[in-house]
Design a protein around this motif. Structure first.
Motif, mmCIF file in Angstrom:
data_model
loop_
_atom_site.group_PDB
_atom_site.id
_atom_site.type_symbol
_atom_site.label_atom_id
_atom_site.label_comp_id
_atom_site.label_asym_id
_atom_site.label_seq_id
_atom_site.Cartn_x
_atom_site.Cartn_y
_atom_site.Cartn_z
ATOM 1 N N THR A 287 0.374 5.321 -1.558
ATOM 2 C CA THR A 287 0.426 6.517 -0.719
ATOM 3 C C THR A 287 1.622 7.389 -1.091
ATOM 4 N N PHE B 225 0.820 -1.217 0.000
ATOM 5 C CA PHE B 225 0.000 0.000 0.000
ATOM 6 C C PHE B 225 0.851 1.264 0.000
ATOM 7 N N VAL C 48 -6.595 7.294 2.793
ATOM 8 C CA VAL C 48 -6.889 6.836 1.437
ATOM 9 C C VAL C 48 -8.187 6.028 1.470
ATOM 10 N N TYR D 116 -5.684 1.343 4.559
ATOM 11 C CA TYR D 116 -5.625 2.525 3.696
ATOM 12 C C TYR D 116 -6.215 3.757 4.383
#
Length: 484
Positions: A82, A78, A133, A128
C-alpha cells in the motif's frame, strides 16, 4: 526523497476533482476500469513467512523448494504494497501444488496448505480491501501436474491431450474439459471476493472458449478483471504483448537505446483502437530486468518504472523490482523478499503512484507524443481540467526540448514535481526543459503566479530584523569588552 505529502497537497489543490460533489466521486468509482489500476505481481511462497505452522518440508536455503511464505505473511507485510501505491496485488496460483510457484497444480478445488487456509485467504482479501487494494489470482487452464486429480481419474482419460516432464495438457477442444474448467474457475471466483483472475497456460484454447470463460467470470461479478500473461485475441480487460515488454527491457537497459517501437501498442490504445496493454519491465516467467541492465541498475529501474506508470496502459510490477532484484528465469528470479528495502527507491515509486492515483488525467487523459528518439521520451497527458508533461531523458547527455507557448497556453508555467523547479516561457515563446542524463521529471502545467510582492516584502522584513539583531549583538559585545 519523501515527497508524498507535499505532492499530495500540490496535486489535490490543482485537481478540479477536489471540488467534485459526492455524487460525482461515487460515479467515478463505479466506472473505474483496469486502466485506473496498477498491479504488484508476487509469489506467496517468496514474500513473507509469518508462521511455521505450515512449513512442512520447506527449505528456504534451497530456492527450488517451498520457502515458507504464506497468507499470514501477506497480511503482516501488506503496508509495503500500500505504501508503494499499488491497487491490485496479484498472488499467483494458490491451488494445491507440488511446486512453490504454483506451476504443478494437483487440484482446482483445494488451496495449497503451505500457503494457509481458506479462512486465512479470506482474511488477506478483507485486509487489502480495507485499503482499496484488490487481490488477483492465477487460474492455469492446462499444463498442470500429472498427479492432478483429474489426470488420476480413469474416467477422464480422454481429457488428456499429452504429457511431458511431469505435466499433463488437457484437450482444450474437448467439450467436457471446457465445461469442467469453466465450472472450476466460476466456483473458485464465487467462493472468494477476488478483484481479478489471470488465466494462464492458454495453450491451444480457442478464442470462443476463452470468451466463454471470461463471460462466466464476469457473470459472477461484473467488476472482476480478467487478464492473461499470454498473447490472445479474446476479450480480456488488458492484453499482453511480448513485443511491448521486450521493448521496455531493451530501451531502459542502457542509455541511447533505440526506442522507435516502444509505443506500438500504447499509441493504439491511446487512439481507442484496442484494449490497454500491460506495461512491465519483466514478468514471473522471464529473466529479471536487472539481469539485462548494461548500466547502473537502480537508475535503469527508476526510469523504466516511471515509463510503465505514466504511459497509457496497465502498469505491472514484479515483486522485488523496488529492490532491484536480479536472477535468471525460474528459481533464481524468484528470490525471497528482502524487507531491507531501498527507502529512496520505494519512496520514489510511492510518490509517482500518488500523482497517478490522484489524477484522473494521468491515468486516462488524452495522450500526445512530443518526442521519442533514442531513449529520450517526452509526452503529454491532458484533459479539460489539467495538463501534465512527462520527460524521461534516457540518453548519455544533458538534453533540451523546447515546448511552444502555443502548445502550453499563455500565462502558464511548468511546475517540476520531483525537484521543485519552475519553468516559464522565454523571450522566444518557448518553455525550455533541460534535463541531465538519465533523469526523469514530471511537470504540471499551472497558471503563472508571477512575483509574490507580499511574500518578498515579508522576506525583506525578516532579513532587516535579523541584520538588526546581529548588529545589536555585535555592539553589545563591544560595549562589554570596553567595560571590562
Amino acid at each position: 526523497m519523501k515527497l508524498t505529502k507535499w505532492i499530495s497537497a500540490t496535486v489535490a489543490s490543482a485537481l478540479v476533482a477536489a471540488s467534485f460533489s459526492l455524487t460525482t466521486v461515487v460515479n467515478a468509482q463505479e466506472t473505474r476500469t483496469i486502466a485506473d489500476e496498477t498491479i504488484y505481481d508476487l509469489l506467496v511462497d517468496r514474500y513473507f513467512n509469518a508462521t511455521a505452522e505450515n512449513d512442512y518440508n520447506a527449505d528456504p536455503k534451497d530456492n527450488t523448494q517451498f520457502a515458507g511464505g504464506d497468507f499470514r505473511g501477506l497480511i503482516d507485510k501488506f503496508s509495503l504494497i500500500t505504501d508503494l501505491g499499488y491497487s491490485i496485488v496479484s498472488i499467483g496460483s494458490i491451488f494445491k501444488t507440488e511446486k512453490y510457484d504454483g506451476s504443478m497444480v494437483t487440484s482446482y478445488d483445494e488451496i495449497e496448505p503451505h500457503f494457509g487456509t481458506a479462512k486465512e485467504l479470506e482474511a488477506v482479501i478483507d485486509t487489502y480491501s480495507q485499503s482499496n487494494v484488490k487481490v488477483m489470482i492465477d487460474f492455469p487452464l492446462t499444463n498442470v501436474s500429472e498427479n492432478h486429480e483429474w489426470a488420476q481419474d480413469p474416467a477422464k482419460a480422454e481429457w488428456l491431450a499429452s504429457s511431458s516432464e511431469g505435466k499433463v495438457q488437457w484437450d482444450l477442444q474437448n467439450e467436457e474439459v471446457q465445461q469442467a474448467l469453466l465450472d472450476a474457475v466460476v466456483e473458485f471466483a464465487s467462493a472468494y471476493k477476488f478483484g481479478g483472475v489471470r488465466l494462464t497456460n492458454l495453450d491451444n484454447a480457442d478464442t470462443e472458449f476463452l470468451n466463454e470463460i471470461i463471460a462466466a467470470i464476469k457473470a459472477v461479478n461484473e467488476n472482476l478483471y480478467v487478464i492473461t500473461n499470454e498473447e490472445s485475441d479474446a476479450n480480456f480487460d488488458a492484453n499482453y504483448s511480448s513485443e511491448t515488454t521486450e521493448a521496455f527491457r531493451n530501451v531502459y537497459k542502457n542509455v541511447d537505446q533505440d526506442s522507435s517501437n516502444l509505443l506500438t501498442n500504447i499509441e493504439a490504445y491511446a487512439k481507442g483502437e484496442q484494449t490497454p496493454t500491460q506495461l512491465m519491465l519483466d514478468n514471473l516467467l522471464t529473466d529479471r530486468f536487472t539481469l539485462t541492465n548494461e548500466a547502473y541498475p537502480p537508475t535503469r529501474t527508476r526510469l523504466g518504472i516511471v515509463a510503465t506508470l505514466l504511459l497509457p496502459g496497465v502498469p505491472v510490477t514484479q515483486y522485488g523490482t523496488e529492490l532491484v532484484m536480479n536472477g535468471e528465469a525460474g528459481p533464481e528470479a524468484h528470490q525471497l523478499y528482502n524487507f531491507k528495502t531501498d527507502e529512496e527507491m520505494t519512496d520514489f515509486i510511492g510518490d509517482v503512484q500518488t500523482l497517478r492515483s490522484q489524477s484522473e488525467t494521468l491515468r486516462n487523459g488524452e495522450f500526445k507524443l512530443l518526442k521519442n528518439e533514442d531513449g529520450y521520451l517526452a509526452f503529454e497527458r491532458f484533459s479539460e481540467e489539467e495538463r501534465w508533461i512527462v520527460v524521461i531523458n534516457n540518453t548519455g547527455k544533458t538534453t533540451r526540448i523546447d515546448i511552444s507557448e502555443e502548445e502550453i497556453g499563455t500565462g502558464k508555467e511548468l511546475l517540476a514535481l520531483l525537484d521543485s523547479d519552475t519553468i516559464r516561457v522565454n523571450k522566444d515563446g518557448n518553455y525550455p526543459i533541460i534535463l541531465d542524463r538519465e533523469i526523469v521529471e514530471i511537470f504540471q502545467v499551472k497558471d503563472e503566479k508571477g512575483i509574490n510582492k507580499g511574500y518578498l516584502a515579508a522576506l525583506a522584513v525578516v532579513y532587516i530584523l535579523f541584520i538588526s539583531f546581529v548588529i545589536a549583538i555585535i555592539k553589545r559585545g563591544k560595549r562589554l569588552r570596553t567595560e571590562q
